[in-house]
Design an enzyme around this catalytic site. Structure first.
Site, short mmCIF file in Angstrom:
data_model
loop_
_atom_site.label_atom_id
_atom_site.label_comp_id
_atom_site.label_asym_id
_atom_site.label_seq_id
_atom_site.Cartn_x
_atom_site.Cartn_y
_atom_site.Cartn_z
N GLU A 79 0.86 -1.20 0.00
CA GLU A 79 0.00 0.00 0.00
C GLU A 79 0.88 1.24 0.00
OE1 GLU A 79 -3.64 0.71 2.63
OE2 GLU A 79 -2.26 2.22 3.39
N ARG A 116 -16.01 2.70 2.27
CA ARG A 116 -16.89 3.81 2.64
C ARG A 116 -16.07 5.06 2.94
NH1 ARG A 116 -19.49 4.28 8.41
NH2 ARG A 116 -17.30 4.83 8.71
N GLY A 117 -14.92 4.89 3.64
CA GLY A 117 -14.16 6.05 4.15
C GLY A 117 -14.67 6.40 5.53
N ASP A 118 -13.86 7.15 6.26
CA ASP A 118 -14.27 7.52 7.62
C ASP A 118 -15.26 8.67 7.58
OD1 ASP A 118 -13.04 5.58 9.17
OD2 ASP A 118 -11.09 6.56 8.90
P1 FAD Z 1 -18.47 -0.33 5.29
O1 FAD Z 1 -18.22 -1.72 4.85
O2 FAD Z 1 -19.50 0.45 4.58
O3 FAD Z 1 -18.73 -0.35 6.85
C1 FAD Z 1 -18.80 0.87 7.59
C2 FAD Z 1 -19.64 0.67 8.86
O4 FAD Z 1 -21.01 0.50 8.48
C3 FAD Z 1 -19.26 -0.58 9.64
O5 FAD Z 1 -19.41 -0.32 11.01
C4 FAD Z 1 -20.27 -1.62 9.18
O6 FAD Z 1 -20.53 -2.56 10.20
C5 FAD Z 1 -21.50 -0.77 8.87
N1 FAD Z 1 -22.26 -1.30 7.72
C6 FAD Z 1 -21.80 -1.53 6.47
N2 FAD Z 1 -22.80 -1.96 5.66
C7 FAD Z 1 -23.90 -2.02 6.44
C8 FAD Z 1 -25.24 -2.39 6.18
N3 FAD Z 1 -25.63 -2.80 4.97
N4 FAD Z 1 -26.13 -2.32 7.21
C9 FAD Z 1 -25.74 -1.92 8.44
N5 FAD Z 1 -24.48 -1.54 8.74
C10 FAD Z 1 -23.57 -1.60 7.75
N6 FAD Z 1 -10.07 5.02 4.38
C11 FAD Z 1 -9.84 6.07 3.55
O7 FAD Z 1 -10.38 7.17 3.77
N7 FAD Z 1 -9.04 5.94 2.43
C12 FAD Z 1 -8.43 4.77 2.12
O8 FAD Z 1 -7.72 4.69 1.10
C13 FAD Z 1 -8.63 3.64 2.98
N8 FAD Z 1 -8.06 2.44 2.71
C14 FAD Z 1 -8.35 1.35 3.51
C15 FAD Z 1 -7.80 0.11 3.17
C16 FAD Z 1 -8.08 -1.01 3.95
C17 FAD Z 1 -7.48 -2.34 3.56
C18 FAD Z 1 -8.91 -0.88 5.11
C19 FAD Z 1 -9.19 -2.08 5.97
C20 FAD Z 1 -9.44 0.35 5.45
C21 FAD Z 1 -9.19 1.49 4.66
N9 FAD Z 1 -9.72 2.74 4.95
C22 FAD Z 1 -9.49 3.81 4.12
C23 FAD Z 1 -10.52 2.93 6.17
C24 FAD Z 1 -12.04 2.73 5.93
O9 FAD Z 1 -12.52 3.73 5.07
C25 FAD Z 1 -12.72 2.80 7.30
O10 FAD Z 1 -12.39 1.67 8.07
C26 FAD Z 1 -14.21 3.07 7.29
O11 FAD Z 1 -14.59 3.47 8.61
C27 FAD Z 1 -15.07 1.89 6.90
O12 FAD Z 1 -14.92 1.55 5.59
P2 FAD Z 1 -15.59 0.21 4.97
O13 FAD Z 1 -15.29 0.22 3.56
O14 FAD Z 1 -15.24 -0.96 5.79
O15 FAD Z 1 -17.13 0.57 5.22
#
Ligand code: FAD
Length: 323
Positions: free
Chosen positions: A24, A114-116
């Site tokens: 990464e 999703r992003g934070d």
């Molecule tokens: P989601 O899968 O959408 O989950 C987010 C939250 O919503 C979780 O608590 C989940 O339980 C809940 N949720 C999801 N879907 C549902 C549903 N259908 N119903 C109810 N609840 C639901 N961040 C950045 O800003 N830029 C990056 O480049 C970046 N790279 C990353 C790379 C990796 C490998 C990882 C592990 C994380 C990265 N992140 C990055 C951080 C990430 O954006 C955060 O962890 C964010 O808070 C959650 O993203 P997610 O894609 O897991 O979201």
């Protein structure tokens, strides 16, 4: 006599698959950071990774530098980029445009995130996508519209997976349900959040497989060599660093000793994941190659291509560590 079965005809299919290697990177924030990043890219390219991922700021805060870095990787190196893309704070129209832009520069792999949430606690803009799952579905729609341009090929869509509970999630079981939902929406593979205990990846894998998740889950491993970085990342991700490791790093008398402690802990973590069945190792480099290369050296992954690494590169890496 009956013809040989497919498996008899291709005995290699029965053997163990090679282990994937990826890194990464994040887009540089200054010209000086860009210079140092390109040195790192040269060093990492020599190890023949399967792909390098490029992070993306939440709400697209670094969209132009991310696309520029990806474009240069495609044009100037042999590396295959995996573009991270976050959806929070962007409308489907904006995201469809960014996805198109990424495909136009040659990207064929996207990590859908999703992003934070905004730090001020405010809600994302009206109409912005809510979950990574929505982004996967959008990527698949854009892909379908462009299937002729992609020679009817597919974009590889990755997603995040969590060995320890996501900070906003009610439970680890919920995290696995979300991962399964992302698979159903079209995710091809997952990369994990950082984790610091050897059993955490195996636990996630077992829970995910029991729930019906079949996609590869690749452990994201950070070189555990810097106390400052471990603490900062712990704050950002909500994943507690191992206090015993922090103590051992703090007790190390010299930088070389600290490096040895950190690399050995990282190799133990990665080996435990490989023993549990990890199909690859994704190294979080923080745009530095030295620790990542030390870890890689000690891991001795079974890889199809011999790395083009040589002693002078290794010496240069050690010099970077010492400086
Ligand atoms: P989601 O899968 O959408 O989950 C987010 C939250 O919503 C979780 O608590 C989940 O339980 C809940 N949720 C999801 N879907 C549902 C549903 N259908 N119903 C109810 N609840 C639901 N961040 C950045 O800003 N830029 C990056 O480049 C970046 N790279 C990353 C790379 C990796 C490998 C990882 C592990 C994380 C990265 N992140 C990055 C951080 C990430 O954006 C955060 O962890 C964010 O808070 C959650 O993203 P997610 O894609 O897991 O979201």
């Amino acid at each position: 006599m009956s013809p040989p079965s497919l498996i008899d005809a291709h005995p290699n299919l029965a053997g163990a698959a090679p282990v994937a290697l990826s890194y990464e990177l994040f887009p540089p924030r200054s010209p000086a950071a860009a210079d140092s990043l390109w040195t790192t890219i040269g060093e990492l390219e020599a190890t023949d990774p399967d792909y390098v991922s490029v992070t993306y700021g939440a709400s697209g805060s670094n969209r132009s530098t991310a696309v520029e870095l990806i474009n240069r990787l495609v044009q100037e190196t042999t590396l295959r980029p995996l573009a991270h893309l976050t959806c929070v704070g962007n409308s489907p129209q904006e995201l469809a445009e960014i996805i198109g832009e990424l495909l136009d520069v040659g990207v064929r792999g996207i990590l859908a995130l999703r992003g934070d949430q905004p730090k001020d606690g405010g809600n994302p803009a009206d109409g912005s996508l809510r979950y990574a799952q929505d982004l996967i579905e959008l990527i698949r729609r854009v892909e379908q519209r462009r299937s002729a341009l992609l020679c009817a090929g597919k974009v590889a869509v990755g997603v995040a997976a969590y060995p320890t509970r996501h900070p906003e999630s009610p439970s680890e079981a919920h995290d696995v349900e979300v991962l399964l939902a992302k698979q159903r929406s079209g995710a091809d593979f997952a990369i994990t959040q950082v984790f610091f205990h050897t059993e955490q990846y195996a636990d996630l894998l077992a829970r995910a497989r029991r729930a019906g998740v079949t996609i590869p889950i690749i452990p994201g491993v950070m070189p555990l060599t810097s106390i400052r970085r471990l603490t900062r990342l712990g704050e950002l991700t909500g994943v507690e660093p191992d206090p015993r490791l922090l103590e051992r790093l703090a007790a190390a008398g010299t930088d070389t000793e600290r490096l040895q402690v950190g690399v050995s802990a990282t190799v133990d973590l990665a080996n435990a994941a490989l023993d549990a069945g990890a199909p690859g190792i994704h190294l979080y480099t923080f745009n530095e190659h030295a620790s990542a290369l030390e870890v890689l050296d000690k891991l001795a992954l079974p890889r199809p291509r011999a790395a083009r690494h040589n002693t002078s590169r290794r010496t240069a890496a050690r010099r970077q560590l010492a400086s």
